[in-house]
Motif scaffolding. Structure first.
Motif, PDB file in Angstrom:
ATOM      1  N   GLU A  53       4.302  81.563  69.224  1.00 39.98           N
ATOM      2  CA  GLU A  53       4.905  82.827  68.290  1.00 39.98           C
ATOM      3  C   GLU A  53       4.284  84.250  68.317  1.00 39.98           C
ATOM      4  O   GLU A  53       4.953  84.728  68.051  1.00 39.98           O
ATOM      5  CB  GLU A  53       5.876  82.224  66.979  1.00 39.98           C
ATOM      6  N   ASN A  54       2.982  83.734  67.989  1.00 37.91           N
ATOM      7  CA  ASN A  54       1.906  84.870  67.347  1.00 37.91           C
ATOM      8  C   ASN A  54       1.931  85.927  69.380  1.00 37.91           C
ATOM      9  O   ASN A  54       1.602  86.808  69.412  1.00 37.91           O
ATOM     10  CB  ASN A  54       0.725  84.779  67.225  1.00 37.91           C
ATOM     11  N   GLU A  55       1.477  84.969  69.965  1.00 39.11           N
ATOM     12  CA  GLU A  55       1.196  85.783  71.289  1.00 39.11           C
ATOM     13  C   GLU A  55       2.157  85.967  72.107  1.00 39.11           C
ATOM     14  O   GLU A  55       1.965  87.088  73.118  1.00 39.11           O
ATOM     15  CB  GLU A  55       0.580  84.278  72.932  1.00 39.11           C
ATOM     16  N   ILE A  56       3.115  85.772  71.871  1.00 42.02           N
ATOM     17  CA  ILE A  56       4.513  86.385  72.630  1.00 42.02           C
ATOM     18  C   ILE A  56       4.677  87.910  71.769  1.00 42.02           C
ATOM     19  O   ILE A  56       5.427  88.177  72.441  1.00 42.02           O
ATOM     20  CB  ILE A  56       6.504  85.530  72.511  1.00 42.02           C
ATOM     21  N   ARG A  57       4.690  88.103  70.522  1.00 37.02           N
ATOM     22  CA  ARG A  57       5.203  89.415  70.748  1.00 37.02           C
ATOM     23  C   ARG A  57       4.233  90.568  70.532  1.00 37.02           C
ATOM     24  O   ARG A  57       3.964  91.998  70.046  1.00 37.02           O
ATOM     25  CB  ARG A  57       5.014  89.369  68.727  1.00 37.02           C
ATOM     26  N   THR A  58       2.655  90.745  71.266  1.00 35.75           N
ATOM     27  CA  THR A  58       2.160  91.025  71.326  1.00 35.75           C
ATOM     28  C   THR A  58       2.342  92.649  73.198  1.00 35.75           C
ATOM     29  O   THR A  58       3.872  92.697  73.258  1.00 35.75           O
ATOM     30  CB  THR A  58       0.603  90.894  72.200  1.00 35.75           C
ATOM     31  N   ILE A  59       2.345  93.495  72.794  1.00 35.60           N
ATOM     32  CA  ILE A  59       2.102  94.603  73.625  1.00 35.60           C
ATOM     33  C   ILE A  59       2.014  94.034  75.087  1.00 35.60           C
ATOM     34  O   ILE A  59       2.742  94.550  75.700  1.00 35.60           O
ATOM     35  CB  ILE A  59       1.173  95.661  73.297  1.00 35.60           C
ATOM     36  N   ASP A  60       1.243  93.139  75.457  1.00 33.22           N
ATOM     37  CA  ASP A  60       1.133  92.830  76.565  1.00 33.22           C
ATOM     38  C   ASP A  60       2.247  92.474  76.915  1.00 33.22           C
ATOM     39  O   ASP A  60       2.610  92.737  78.539  1.00 33.22           O
ATOM     40  CB  ASP A  60      -0.253  92.654  77.014  1.00 33.22           C
ATOM     41  N   VAL A  61       2.654  91.737  76.455  1.00 34.02           N
ATOM     42  CA  VAL A  61       3.849  90.600  77.040  1.00 34.02           C
ATOM     43  C   VAL A  61       5.268  91.738  76.937  1.00 34.02           C
ATOM     44  O   VAL A  61       6.153  91.372  77.969  1.00 34.02           O
ATOM     45  CB  VAL A  61       4.195  89.463  76.124  1.00 34.02           C
ATOM     46  N   SER A  62       5.138  92.885  75.707  1.00 29.00           N
ATOM     47  CA  SER A  62       6.353  93.741  76.100  1.00 29.00           C
ATOM     48  C   SER A  62       6.335  94.342  77.276  1.00 29.00           C
ATOM     49  O   SER A  62       7.054  94.601  77.949  1.00 29.00           O
ATOM     50  CB  SER A  62       5.676  94.803  74.568  1.00 29.00           C
ATOM     51  N   GLU A  67      10.259  78.966  64.574  1.00 23.24           N
ATOM     52  CA  GLU A  67       8.807  79.763  65.764  1.00 23.24           C
ATOM     53  C   GLU A  67       9.316  79.481  66.732  1.00 23.24           C
ATOM     54  O   GLU A  67       9.404  78.120  67.142  1.00 23.24           O
ATOM     55  CB  GLU A  67       7.557  79.766  65.049  1.00 23.24           C
ATOM     56  N   MET A  68       8.294  80.217  68.056  1.00 21.52           N
ATOM     57  CA  MET A  68       8.962  79.647  69.760  1.00 21.52           C
ATOM     58  C   MET A  68       7.773  78.692  70.164  1.00 21.52           C
ATOM     59  O   MET A  68       6.704  79.225  69.964  1.00 21.52           O
ATOM     60  CB  MET A  68       8.535  80.857  70.233  1.00 21.52           C
ATOM     61  N   PHE A  69       7.622  77.546  70.831  1.00 22.47           N
ATOM     62  CA  PHE A  69       7.157  76.352  71.694  1.00 22.47           C
ATOM     63  C   PHE A  69       6.807  76.590  72.236  1.00 22.47           C
ATOM     64  O   PHE A  69       8.472  76.717  73.521  1.00 22.47           O
ATOM     65  CB  PHE A  69       7.191  75.164  70.662  1.00 22.47           C
ATOM     66  N   LEU A  70       5.979  77.191  73.226  1.00 25.10           N
ATOM     67  CA  LEU A  70       5.404  76.733  74.628  1.00 25.10           C
ATOM     68  C   LEU A  70       4.957  75.279  75.167  1.00 25.10           C
ATOM     69  O   LEU A  70       3.977  75.337  74.554  1.00 25.10           O
ATOM     70  CB  LEU A  70       5.494  77.755  75.271  1.00 25.10           C
ATOM     71  N   ASN A  71       5.732  74.825  75.584  1.00 25.74           N
ATOM     72  CA  ASN A  71       5.109  73.128  76.108  1.00 25.74           C
ATOM     73  C   ASN A  71       4.316  72.733  74.904  1.00 25.74           C
ATOM     74  O   ASN A  71       3.004  72.235  75.453  1.00 25.74           O
ATOM     75  CB  ASN A  71       3.979  73.714  77.881  1.00 25.74           C
ATOM     76  N   ASN A  72       5.356  72.566  73.936  1.00 27.06           N
ATOM     77  CA  ASN A  72       4.498  71.475  72.513  1.00 27.06           C
ATOM     78  C   ASN A  72       3.393  72.718  72.264  1.00 27.06           C
ATOM     79  O   ASN A  72       3.033  72.004  70.866  1.00 27.06           O
ATOM     80  CB  ASN A  72       4.835  70.621  72.974  1.00 27.06           C
ATOM     81  N   VAL A  73       3.318  73.808  72.822  1.00 25.80           N
ATOM     82  CA  VAL A  73       2.593  74.474  71.741  1.00 25.80           C
ATOM     83  C   VAL A  73       2.999  76.015  70.357  1.00 25.80           C
ATOM     84  O   VAL A  73       3.816  76.438  71.820  1.00 25.80           O
ATOM     85  CB  VAL A  73       1.325  75.238  72.452  1.00 25.80           C
ATOM     86  N   ASN A  74       2.243  76.550  69.814  1.00 23.48           N
ATOM     87  CA  ASN A  74       3.211  77.558  68.787  1.00 23.48           C
ATOM     88  C   ASN A  74       2.472  78.633  69.833  1.00 23.48           C
ATOM     89  O   ASN A  74       1.192  78.571  69.585  1.00 23.48           O
ATOM     90  CB  ASN A  74       2.752  77.300  67.569  1.00 23.48           C
ATOM     91  N   HIS A 111      11.208  75.375  72.881  1.00 21.32           N
ATOM     92  CA  HIS A 111      12.335  74.570  72.013  1.00 21.32           C
ATOM     93  C   HIS A 111      11.737  75.379  70.552  1.00 21.32           C
ATOM     94  O   HIS A 111      10.305  75.886  70.376  1.00 21.32           O
ATOM     95  CB  HIS A 111      11.562  73.567  71.741  1.00 21.32           C
ATOM     96  N   PHE A 112      12.598  75.677  69.498  1.00 18.37           N
ATOM     97  CA  PHE A 112      11.792  76.802  68.487  1.00 18.37           C
ATOM     98  C   PHE A 112      12.189  75.423  67.280  1.00 18.37           C
ATOM     99  O   PHE A 112      12.616  74.724  66.927  1.00 18.37           O
ATOM    100  CB  PHE A 112      13.634  77.103  67.928  1.00 18.37           C
TER     101      PHE A 112
END
Length: 228
Positions: A91-100, A82-89, A71-72
């Motif tokens: 947003e920063n973690e998903i923008r890394t080169i590793d995720v990309s 901002e993006m929340f995954l299972n109620n955890v923010n 959810h946002f």
């Protein structure tokens, strides 16, 4: 003005999200970053050992899809949700080169796409929404009143992405960012399920030489023409 749906598709690092945020703020619309949703699922898969550069447990991820809650939450200080995954923010973690590096692998999985497309369509039932991604104008909202398709040269996009990552303090080289952009382009345009293609009624915008301000003005003019 009658609320409409604005669908923005295009290649990675073409500034889709930046434009979508600008439009949503100007029009008072809801903004949905579908790329963040795929990135969040990718982060979940990484955290649970379901994907790496050499490994993909597709069945394991599909089995875990019901436990992935996305959810946002709007952040007024930032001006976007901002993006929340299972109620955890995340947003920063998903923008890394590793995720990309891994997100296109996850986005190829039909079950993942079906789950997220259903959520995205629910978000847009009342219109007054700006949504960006890879298949918004072709799959999610094929009847959207305004469809845009963003493109720019791979080198231009890689430099933009590189500058963004460096500004965030990430240690990357331009060469690996360019390689990632080119690999994502290939996967996004060649996957069997909902490949990246320009909708027949989409307006293509090559922003290789456009500033953010010039691009925004161009699109506002398109919206004005729609209503007039």
């Amino acid at each position: 003005m009658t609320p409409i749906t604005i669908a923005i598709d295009g290649f990675s690092s073409t500034g889709k999200s930046t434009l979508a945020k600008q439009l949503a703020k100007y029009l008072g619309y809801v903004y949905v970053d579908t790329g963040a949703m795929y990135r969040a699922v990718t982060l979940f898969a990484m955290q649970n050992g379901l994907v790496s550069e050499t490994h993909l447990d597709q069945l394991g991820l599909i089995k875990n899809l019901p436990s992935i809650k996305l959810h946002f939450v709007y952040n007024s200080a930032l001006g976007f949700a901002e993006m929340f995954l299972n109620n955890v923010n995340v947003e920063n973690e998903i923008r890394t080169i590793d995720v990309s590096r891994l997100v296109s692998k996850i986005a190829e999985i039909s079950e993942v796409r079906s789950k997220l497309v259903e959520q995205q369509q629910q978000m847009g039932l009342k219109k007054a929404i700006v949504m960006d991604g890879r298949d918004i104008g072709t799959v999610v909202f094929p009847d959207a009143e305004l469809k845009l398709f963003m493109t720019a040269s791979p080198h231009t996009r890689a430099m933009r992405r590189y500058d963004e990552l460096i500004e965030k303090g990430q240690k990357v080289t331009y060469e690996e960012v360019l390689q990632n952009v080119q690999e994502r382009d290939y996967i996004d345009t060649h996957r069997e399920d909902s490949p990246l293609v320009k909708a027949t009624d989409a307006i293509e915008i090559d922003n290789s030489t456009l500033t953010k301000e010039e691009q925004f003005a161009l699109v506002l003019d398109l919206i004005d023409k729609f209503y007039n």
